[in-house]
Each structure stands twice: as structure tokens, then as C-alpha cells.
Design an enzyme around this catalytic site. Structure first.
Site, PDB file in Angstrom:
ATOM      1  N   GLU A 105      -1.904  -8.306  -2.982  1.00  0.00           N
ATOM      2  CA  GLU A 105      -1.387  -8.463  -4.336  1.00  0.00           C
ATOM      3  C   GLU A 105      -2.300  -7.711  -5.306  1.00  0.00           C
ATOM      4  OE1 GLU A 105       1.216 -10.040  -5.653  1.00  0.00           O
ATOM      5  OE2 GLU A 105       1.949 -11.453  -4.114  1.00  0.00           O
ATOM      6  N   ASP A 162       8.710  -5.208  -6.917  1.00  0.00           N
ATOM      7  CA  ASP A 162       7.311  -4.807  -6.789  1.00  0.00           C
ATOM      8  C   ASP A 162       7.062  -4.011  -5.506  1.00  0.00           C
ATOM      9  OD1 ASP A 162       7.917  -7.450  -5.646  1.00  0.00           O
ATOM     10  OD2 ASP A 162       5.798  -7.600  -5.150  1.00  0.00           O
TER      11      ASP A 162
END
Length: 259
Positions: A105, A162
């Protein structure tokens, strides 16, 4: 002497606790890493909020790259453990990739919708440098094919965006961490496809061949447009509307020819 039975019992229990004796003198050469993929995400949250969600929420990731000036890399889950970052996902026919991937992330807000359109947030140079160093280390240790570095939107194109269109896929490929189409080869193919655009079936087959979870309906249904948009966002981020065109067809063809 009255304590002897107790001592024997404790020794037996100790032996059981340590497990069975294992002969390790014949190791097999037929094996590879359980980790086959690296999946990259953005957090859509601040560093503080991201750390809270990834350590005490319902989701997790192996690593988090911060947005501080040094782009601190936080190790949140051991690579030998499964983290909950991919959700319902598929790539190259493999599903539920939590079990076979490492999740990274990156602290990034993602996007904001404005009256003039959607604005995407860029990644800092420090974050890109940290990511490249981390990916090189992960792929080397786990013997991961660089082509198996993928985005959340690649494995879940119907529900995720994303790491977004500003993610530096081309730069990663130049660092040996992924694939990128040869621009001259794309230009040659594009001229041919401009004369006659391939069918929906062709696009679906080529997208699936590259790895994307693609319907095989032979029609331009909503799901196929979403998959094409995810592909375009990665390889042609200047326009990722999911509409078929000659350039997208050419990029697909070149990528699959060089696999």
C-alpha cells in the site's frame, strides 16, 4: 525415587511438544515460492489513518509506504503470512490472490472529483524510489517474475481504480520491474488496426491472454469495457474510457507478442 515417574512423564511430554523427528537429508529440488505476485495499491487515506486501518481494521497489507519526506517503508505483515489486501480478485486464471501475493500500500489520496473533472494525486519521488527498492528486494528473494507486479485495478477491474493513472508503470518497467510495450512496434500495429478495428471477441481473448479477468461473451458488455479501461489506465493513462480503439488494440497485441 518417588519423583521418577513424574520426571519420566515430563520428559515424554517435552518430547511430544517438540514434534516428531524429521529426516531432512533428502530435500526436493521441485519447488518454488508460494508468493507469485506483488499487488500495488493506494490507500485513499492519510498516513495515520492508513496505519490504523491496516493494523487494526478488517484489511491489511505486507508493506505500507508513507508520504513523509523519506517515504518510510512500514512492514506490517510477515511475508510468510497472508494479508487481506486483494479481496475478490483474479489474474492469469488464478483467483483470490491474497493467498499467493504480497500487498504493498502507498499513502496517496487517490483522486478528488471537481466541477471541471476528476483530479488524480501524484506519487512523490521519494515514494517511487522507495517502491523500486522494495520491489527489487521482494522479487529477488521470492523469485517473482517482474511481469507479475500488478495493480489492484488489474486484478479487480470491475470495482477498483488503484493505483491509478499516475502510477509510474513505465518507470518501473525501465527499472526491470514489469513490462512496457515497445512504442515503435505499437505505432506499426496501430496503423493496421486503424483500418479495421478487431471485434469484441478479439479484445476479450487478448485481454484474458495478458492476464485480465475478462468475460468471453463476444459482446461489448459493461464488464468488458471495465476491463479494457483498467488496461488502458495502466498502459495508456492519457485516456482510459474503456472504449475500443486502434491504439489499445496495438498495445495489447505488442504486449502479448513479447510475453
Amino acid at each position: 525415587m518417588k519423583f521418577l515417574p513424574l520426571v519420566v512423564s515430563l520428559l515424554v511430554l517435552a518430547g511430544c511438544a517438540s514434534g516428531p523427528r524429521l529426516d531432512t537429508s533428502h530435500p526436493s529440488v521441485n519447488h518454488d515460492s508460494r508468493v507469485q505476485f506483488v499487488v500495488v495499491h493506494y490507500t485513499s487515506a492519510s498516513l495515520e489513518r492508513s496505519l490504523s486501518l491496516l493494523t487494526h481494521g478488517e484489511v491489511s497489507a505486507h508493506y505500507l509506504i508513507g508520504d513523509d519526506k523519506d517515504a518510510t517503508i512500514y512492514k506490517l505483515v510477515d511475508e510468510n503470512r497472508r494479508a487481506w489486501h486483494a479481496g475478490e480478485s483474479e489474474w492469469q486464471g488464478r483467483t483470490w490472490l491474497n493467498s499467493s501475493s504480497i500487498g504493498i500500500e502507498i499513502v496517496n489520496p487517490g483522486y478528488v472529483d471537481t466541477p471541471t473533472g476528476r483530479l488524480w494525486y501524484p506519487y512523490s519521488e521519494a515514494q517511487v524510489q522507495a517502491l523500486i527498492a522494495l520491489l527489487k528486494d521482494i522479487t529477488r528473494r521470492n523469485e517473482i517474475n517482474p511481469a507479475n507486479i500488478i495493480g489492484h485495478s488489474d486484478i479487480a477491474p470491475n470495482r477498483k481504480l488503484d493505483p491509478g493513472p499516475l502510477f509510474p508503470w513505465k518507470r518501473l518497467a525501465q527499472a526491470g520491474l514489469g513490462v512496457w510495450p515497445d512504442e515503435r512496434a505499437v505505432a506499426l500495429q496501430q496503423a493496421a488496426y486503424a483500418a479495421q478495428l478487431p471485434s469484441a471477441s478479439w479484445f476479450q481473448a487478448e485481454l484474458a491472454r495478458l492476464g485480465y479477468p475478462t468475460p468471453r461473451t463476444g459482446e461489448w458488455d459493461v464488464a468488458t469495457h471495465q476491463v479494457l479501461a483498467a488496461f488502458q489506465m495502466r498502459y495508456r493513462p492519457t485516456r482510459f474510457d474503456g472504449a475500443p480503439d486502434a491504439q489499445s488494440a496495438a498495445i495489447l497485441r505488442v504486449l502479448n507478442q513479447t510475453k
